[in-house]
Motif scaffolding. Sequence first.
Motif, PDB file in Angstrom:
ATOM      1  N   ALA A  71     -27.728 -19.670 -26.421  1.00 20.19           N
ATOM      2  CA  ALA A  71     -26.635 -19.510 -25.458  1.00 20.19           C
ATOM      3  C   ALA A  71     -27.188 -19.709 -24.057  1.00 20.19           C
ATOM      4  CB  ALA A  71     -26.011 -18.123 -25.588  1.00 20.19           C
ATOM      5  N   PRO A 118     -23.271 -14.509 -22.265  1.00 22.44           N
ATOM      6  CA  PRO A 118     -22.766 -15.491 -23.234  1.00 22.44           C
ATOM      7  C   PRO A 118     -23.271 -15.263 -24.660  1.00 22.44           C
ATOM      8  CG  PRO A 118     -23.376 -16.607 -21.206  1.00 22.44           C
ATOM      9  CD  PRO A 118     -23.830 -15.168 -21.077  1.00 22.44           C
ATOM     10  N   ASN A 122     -20.346 -14.985 -27.334  1.00 27.04           N
ATOM     11  CA  ASN A 122     -20.168 -16.124 -28.230  1.00 27.04           C
ATOM     12  C   ASN A 122     -20.770 -15.965 -29.616  1.00 27.04           C
ATOM     13  OD1 ASN A 122     -18.907 -17.396 -26.066  1.00 27.04           O
ATOM     14  ND2 ASN A 122     -20.795 -18.354 -25.381  1.00 27.04           N
ATOM     15  N   HIS A 123     -21.723 -15.074 -29.777  1.00 26.89           N
ATOM     16  CA  HIS A 123     -22.404 -14.975 -31.062  1.00 26.89           C
ATOM     17  C   HIS A 123     -22.442 -13.568 -31.653  1.00 26.89           C
ATOM     18  CE1 HIS A 123     -23.681 -19.111 -30.741  1.00 26.89           C
ATOM     19  NE2 HIS A 123     -24.132 -18.871 -29.519  1.00 26.89           N
TER      20      HIS A 123
END
Length: 135
Positions: A71, A118, A122-123
């Motif tokens: 990321a 992020p 995002n993960h």
Amino acid sequence: MTVIRIAAALIEDGAGRILLVRKAGTAFFMQAGGKIEPGETPAAALLRELEEEIGLTVAESDLHPIGRFSAAAANEPGHSVDATVFRLRVDHSPVAAAEIAEAIWVDAGSVDAMPIAPLLRNHILPWWRGGAGRG
């Protein structure tokens, strides 16, 4: 783009909360953890960082790998992170130390309103909310 290798922890308390930290002089919350030094394994780096950052001492056997993710780096423009992420469950009152300005427990419902890294957005959160982190 410069890649920074890190180890990070999704730390749960067993009551539906996760531990997030914010470094001094920054706005983004993220997992505790940090850079992997040359010759260091991701698990060894994480154990070192957890003790330095939040006063948490755990055994390597307490770490459960959940994956490796990339990321954008939250606090370093033009950099990305290559993160090896582990999960652990603890009953710990974190003590912010080293470069950490704030360490807080948050529930799944409140984290979206926070400025988060992020990697987390995002993960890690999708993995956790997908039920993989339960049990």
